[in-house]
Scaffold this active site. Structure first.
Site, mmCIF file in Angstrom:
data_model
loop_
_atom_site.group_PDB
_atom_site.id
_atom_site.type_symbol
_atom_site.label_atom_id
_atom_site.label_comp_id
_atom_site.label_asym_id
_atom_site.label_seq_id
_atom_site.Cartn_x
_atom_site.Cartn_y
_atom_site.Cartn_z
ATOM 1 N N ILE A 154 11.895 1.525 11.636
ATOM 2 C CA ILE A 154 11.169 2.505 12.450
ATOM 3 C C ILE A 154 11.438 2.299 13.941
ATOM 4 O O ILE A 154 11.029 3.130 14.752
ATOM 5 C CB ILE A 154 9.642 2.476 12.188
ATOM 6 N N TYR A 171 -1.194 -10.459 14.782
ATOM 7 C CA TYR A 171 -1.123 -9.286 13.898
ATOM 8 C C TYR A 171 -2.135 -8.224 14.308
ATOM 9 O O TYR A 171 -1.777 -7.074 14.572
ATOM 10 C CB TYR A 171 -1.363 -9.692 12.436
ATOM 11 N N THR A 179 -6.059 -1.069 10.403
ATOM 12 C CA THR A 179 -6.850 -2.104 9.740
ATOM 13 C C THR A 179 -8.197 -2.296 10.420
ATOM 14 O O THR A 179 -8.328 -2.067 11.628
ATOM 15 C CB THR A 179 -6.062 -3.435 9.770
ATOM 16 N N ASP A 180 -9.167 -2.787 9.659
ATOM 17 C CA ASP A 180 -10.476 -3.100 10.245
ATOM 18 C C ASP A 180 -10.406 -4.310 11.172
ATOM 19 O O ASP A 180 -11.325 -4.554 11.956
ATOM 20 C CB ASP A 180 -11.531 -3.325 9.149
ATOM 21 N N GLU A 181 -9.290 -5.058 11.083
ATOM 22 C CA GLU A 181 -9.184 -6.272 11.911
ATOM 23 C C GLU A 181 -9.094 -5.965 13.396
ATOM 24 O O GLU A 181 -9.239 -6.867 14.224
ATOM 25 C CB GLU A 181 -7.958 -7.089 11.496
ATOM 26 N N ILE A 225 -5.261 -12.809 -2.854
ATOM 27 C CA ILE A 225 -5.521 -12.586 -4.288
ATOM 28 C C ILE A 225 -4.260 -12.781 -5.144
ATOM 29 O O ILE A 225 -4.288 -13.576 -6.098
ATOM 30 C CB ILE A 225 -6.217 -11.226 -4.513
ATOM 31 N N GLY A 262 -8.154 -19.745 14.225
ATOM 32 C CA GLY A 262 -8.769 -18.492 14.689
ATOM 33 C C GLY A 262 -9.271 -17.612 13.559
ATOM 34 O O GLY A 262 -9.507 -16.413 13.757
ATOM 35 N N ILE A 315 0.841 -1.206 0.000
ATOM 36 C CA ILE A 315 0.000 0.000 0.000
ATOM 37 C C ILE A 315 0.878 1.258 0.000
ATOM 38 O O ILE A 315 0.579 2.231 -0.695
ATOM 39 C CB ILE A 315 -0.969 -0.004 1.199
ATOM 40 N N ALA A 353 12.475 -0.768 6.059
ATOM 41 C CA ALA A 353 13.508 -1.726 6.464
ATOM 42 C C ALA A 353 13.799 -2.741 5.358
ATOM 43 O O ALA A 353 14.712 -3.562 5.504
ATOM 44 C CB ALA A 353 13.071 -2.454 7.734
ATOM 45 N N LYS A 380 -1.749 -4.335 15.905
ATOM 46 C CA LYS A 380 -2.288 -3.141 15.224
ATOM 47 C C LYS A 380 -3.244 -2.411 16.171
ATOM 48 O O LYS A 380 -3.244 -1.172 16.243
ATOM 49 C CB LYS A 380 -3.012 -3.516 13.926
HETATM 50 P P1 NAD Z 1 3.324 -4.904 3.381
HETATM 51 O O1 NAD Z 1 3.703 -6.059 4.241
HETATM 52 O O2 NAD Z 1 3.141 -5.108 1.925
HETATM 53 O O3 NAD Z 1 4.406 -3.734 3.553
HETATM 54 C C1 NAD Z 1 4.948 -3.398 4.799
HETATM 55 C C2 NAD Z 1 6.192 -2.566 4.559
HETATM 56 O O4 NAD Z 1 6.729 -2.177 5.839
HETATM 57 C C3 NAD Z 1 7.313 -3.324 3.827
HETATM 58 O O5 NAD Z 1 7.864 -2.512 2.828
HETATM 59 C C4 NAD Z 1 8.324 -3.614 4.919
HETATM 60 O O6 NAD Z 1 9.665 -3.694 4.432
HETATM 61 C C5 NAD Z 1 8.127 -2.412 5.821
HETATM 62 N N1 NAD Z 1 8.574 -2.663 7.209
HETATM 63 C C6 NAD Z 1 8.303 -3.749 7.978
HETATM 64 N N2 NAD Z 1 8.916 -3.610 9.178
HETATM 65 C C7 NAD Z 1 9.548 -2.406 9.161
HETATM 66 C C8 NAD Z 1 10.331 -1.692 10.095
HETATM 67 N N3 NAD Z 1 10.603 -2.197 11.326
HETATM 68 N N4 NAD Z 1 10.800 -0.482 9.758
HETATM 69 C C9 NAD Z 1 10.551 0.038 8.521
HETATM 70 N N5 NAD Z 1 9.837 -0.599 7.597
HETATM 71 C C10 NAD Z 1 9.342 -1.804 7.909
HETATM 72 O O7 NAD Z 1 2.016 -4.296 4.047
HETATM 73 P P2 NAD Z 1 0.747 -3.563 3.371
HETATM 74 O O8 NAD Z 1 -0.243 -4.590 3.002
HETATM 75 O O9 NAD Z 1 1.251 -2.584 2.376
HETATM 76 O O10 NAD Z 1 0.182 -2.787 4.655
HETATM 77 C C11 NAD Z 1 0.626 -1.457 4.941
HETATM 78 C C12 NAD Z 1 -0.123 -0.955 6.146
HETATM 79 O O11 NAD Z 1 -1.523 -0.960 5.879
HETATM 80 C C13 NAD Z 1 0.066 -1.803 7.403
HETATM 81 O O12 NAD Z 1 0.140 -0.944 8.517
HETATM 82 C C14 NAD Z 1 -1.192 -2.650 7.469
HETATM 83 O O13 NAD Z 1 -1.512 -2.973 8.803
HETATM 84 C C15 NAD Z 1 -2.211 -1.684 6.891
HETATM 85 N N6 NAD Z 1 -3.391 -2.294 6.220
HETATM 86 C C16 NAD Z 1 -3.213 -3.226 5.241
HETATM 87 C C17 NAD Z 1 -4.338 -3.707 4.567
HETATM 88 C C18 NAD Z 1 -4.212 -4.709 3.446
HETATM 89 O O14 NAD Z 1 -5.234 -5.179 2.944
HETATM 90 N N7 NAD Z 1 -3.022 -5.053 2.990
HETATM 91 C C19 NAD Z 1 -5.619 -3.253 4.921
HETATM 92 C C20 NAD Z 1 -5.739 -2.309 5.951
HETATM 93 C C21 NAD Z 1 -4.606 -1.830 6.582
HETATM 94 O O1 DAU Z 2 -8.784 -6.481 6.638
HETATM 95 C C1 DAU Z 2 -7.551 -5.859 6.448
HETATM 96 C C2 DAU Z 2 -6.435 -6.887 6.481
HETATM 97 O O2 DAU Z 2 -6.525 -7.617 5.260
HETATM 98 C C3 DAU Z 2 -5.059 -6.272 6.648
HETATM 99 O O3 DAU Z 2 -4.973 -5.660 7.909
HETATM 100 C C4 DAU Z 2 -3.950 -7.318 6.506
HETATM 101 O O4 DAU Z 2 -2.688 -6.688 6.533
HETATM 102 C C5 DAU Z 2 -4.134 -8.023 5.170
HETATM 103 O O5 DAU Z 2 -3.173 -9.052 5.042
HETATM 104 C C6 DAU Z 2 -5.536 -8.607 5.082
HETATM 105 O O6 DAU Z 2 -5.722 -9.655 6.070
HETATM 106 P P1 DAU Z 2 -6.450 -11.040 5.696
HETATM 107 O O7 DAU Z 2 -5.970 -12.062 6.658
HETATM 108 O O8 DAU Z 2 -7.896 -10.829 5.517
HETATM 109 O O9 DAU Z 2 -5.812 -11.245 4.213
HETATM 110 P P2 DAU Z 2 -5.203 -12.527 3.449
HETATM 111 O O10 DAU Z 2 -4.877 -12.066 2.071
HETATM 112 O O11 DAU Z 2 -4.149 -13.218 4.209
HETATM 113 O O12 DAU Z 2 -6.477 -13.500 3.375
HETATM 114 C C7 DAU Z 2 -7.719 -13.076 2.845
HETATM 115 C C8 DAU Z 2 -8.718 -14.210 3.030
HETATM 116 O O13 DAU Z 2 -8.357 -15.308 2.174
HETATM 117 C C9 DAU Z 2 -8.740 -14.778 4.436
HETATM 118 O O14 DAU Z 2 -10.070 -15.151 4.765
HETATM 119 C C10 DAU Z 2 -7.862 -16.025 4.339
HETATM 120 C C11 DAU Z 2 -8.107 -16.490 2.929
HETATM 121 N N1 DAU Z 2 -7.008 -17.202 2.235
HETATM 122 C C12 DAU Z 2 -5.773 -16.651 2.256
HETATM 123 C C13 DAU Z 2 -4.734 -17.262 1.570
HETATM 124 C C14 DAU Z 2 -3.333 -16.678 1.597
HETATM 125 C C15 DAU Z 2 -7.290 -18.360 1.507
HETATM 126 O O15 DAU Z 2 -8.441 -18.850 1.478
HETATM 127 N N2 DAU Z 2 -6.267 -18.939 0.804
HETATM 128 C C16 DAU Z 2 -5.003 -18.451 0.815
HETATM 129 O O16 DAU Z 2 -4.117 -19.038 0.152
#
Ligand code: NAD
Ligand code: DAU
Length: 331
Positions: free
Chosen positions: A58, A147, A120-122, A188, A272, A12, A34, A151
């Site tokens: 960080i 996780y 996150t909504d989690e 995805i 879980g 993101i 990092a 958060k």
């Molecule tokens: P990501 O895992 O793709 O990216 C995380 C980034 O943080 C990476 O570039 C990693 O190198 C960096 N990082 C990790 N530890 C670090 C540290 N100690 N110091 C500096 N950098 C560090 O994650 P994402 O999916 O892009 O999520 C970004 C943010 O959005 C997170 O805070 C996550 O909780 C939040 N978020 C993600 C989703 C989602 O669907 N992916 C949804 C809602 C919120």
């Molecule tokens: O809701 C926001 C969160 O969404 C963020 O805070 C997290 O950083 C982000 O990773 C995501 O969390 P989820 O656990 O929902 O995402 P993930 O992509 O891991 O999984 C999405 C759904 O798909 C979940 O119900 C688990 C399922 N899944 C996941 C994988 C990797 C499968 O069924 N098969 C798979 O191979």
């Protein structure tokens, strides 16, 4: 404006940097990342000559202090972000998500710098599948995994620093993002890259769990709306009414690849496993006038499939190790 983007080499964060460079030429971007397994310098390659990338953590107090001192705004994306990893080893989640956020908060307090915390909504736990309710800003915190609990803890630190020290911070809690540059451990892109490789998609359990999908560009436009128009100390929920169960997502991907809708396999469920997430984004829409652009999930997914097909060099190096890790868990 000088903006420090933590985690700007992740999914993101890198999309946020791309969008900012494209749409806001007055903004000077510095990324602090990092470069863990989830961060990739290549995700910033198209804008490399327009930004500064600092490799560091960080949790590094001196480094964070010096970067924050030279910033007008910190947008904090950096985190350990994958639930499955947090079940195997919570340690880096506590370090980065809790201690790292604490280090940033102390720096913005010292230098009186505006802070936006990405969450996150989690943090709200999960909803029943047949419950019409959605998460709102007053839903009680009830996180399920290491996780989401870290958060949730980081959100509470931000709230306390606002109230106790007058830190100028806002928080956003967003639902599941999809789009380019997402690590292939996530649902995805894992299935897209499996399908590119001729491997059947893997569904945890029965596939009935629901996620509220939003395109990453819409998440990031909402973040900018909150930075520019949000009220200090407030929490905004970001979502685009994109609820789908995992089975529906896999079936849509199979259709996009021209395959039979049943051509997937069930694998071990996540311990879980949260049932359902759903966001009520009324406050964001009504107060800040934000609306999403990517309202057609299928076409957003088709564009994402095209991106992974066209950018194999970006994801291929991580594929074998990612799948080996899942195979060891029966997933
Ligand atoms: P990501 O895992 O793709 O990216 C995380 C980034 O943080 C990476 O570039 C990693 O190198 C960096 N990082 C990790 N530890 C670090 C540290 N100690 N110091 C500096 N950098 C560090 O994650 P994402 O999916 O892009 O999520 C970004 C943010 O959005 C997170 O805070 C996550 O909780 C939040 N978020 C993600 C989703 C989602 O669907 N992916 C949804 C809602 C919120
Ligand atoms: O809701 C926001 C969160 O969404 C963020 O805070 C997290 O950083 C982000 O990773 C995501 O969390 P989820 O656990 O929902 O995402 P993930 O992509 O891991 O999984 C999405 C759904 O798909 C979940 O119900 C688990 C399922 N899944 C996941 C994988 C990797 C499968 O069924 N098969 C798979 O191979």
């Amino acid at each position: 404006m000088r903006v420090l983007v933590t985690g700007g080499a992740g999914f993101i964060g890198s999309n946020f940097v791309h969008q900012t460079v494209r749409e806001r030429p007055d903004v000077q971007v510095t990324v602090l990342d990092a470069l863990t397994y989830a961060g990739d310098r290549e995700s910033l390659a198209p804008v490399a000559d327009k930004i500064t990338l600092v490799e560091g953590s960080i949790t590094d107090v001196a480094l964070v202090d010096s970067l924050v001192a030279d910033s007008d705004l910190v947008v904090h994306f950096a985190a350990e972000s994958h639930n499955d990893n947090s079940l195997n080893d919570p340690t880096p989640f506590v370090q980065t998500n809790l201690i790292g956020t604490f280090v940033l908060l102390e720096a913005v307090r010292k230098h009186d710098v505006r802070f936006h915390h990405i969450s996150t909504d989690e943090v709200y736990g999960d909803l029943e599948l047949d419950d019409p309710a959605k998460f709102t800003p007053t839903t009680p915190y009830n996180p399920s995994s290491p996780y989401s609990s870290t958060k949730a803890g980081s959100d509470l630190l931000v709230r306390a620093w606002v109230r106790s020290f007058g830190v100028k911070a806002t928080i956003s809690n967003c639902s599941n993002n999809y789009g380019p540059y997402q690590h292939i451990e996530k649902f995805i892109p894992r299935q897209i890259t499996n399908l590119i490789d001729g491997v059947r998609p893997k569904l945890y359990g029965a596939g009935q769990n629901v996620r509220d999908w939003i395109h990453v560009e819409d998440h990031n436009s909402a973040v900018w709306a909150i930075i520019e128009k949000g009220r200090i100390g407030e929490t905004y929920l970001i979502g685009a009414d994109g609820e789908k169960n995992n089975l529906e997502v896999v079936e849509t991907l199979l259709e996009i690849f021209g395959l039979d809708r049943t051509d997937f396999e069930h694998v071990n469920d996540r311990p879980g496993h949260d049932l359902r997430y759903a966001i009520d984004a009324t406050k964001l829409r009504d107060e800040l006038g934000w609306t999403p652009k990517y309202t057609d999930f299928r076409s957003g997914l088709e564009a994402t499939v095209d991106w992974y097909k066209a950018n194999e060099a970006w994801w291929r190096p991580a594929k074998q190790a990612t799948e080996a890790k899942y195979a060891a868990q029966g997933q």
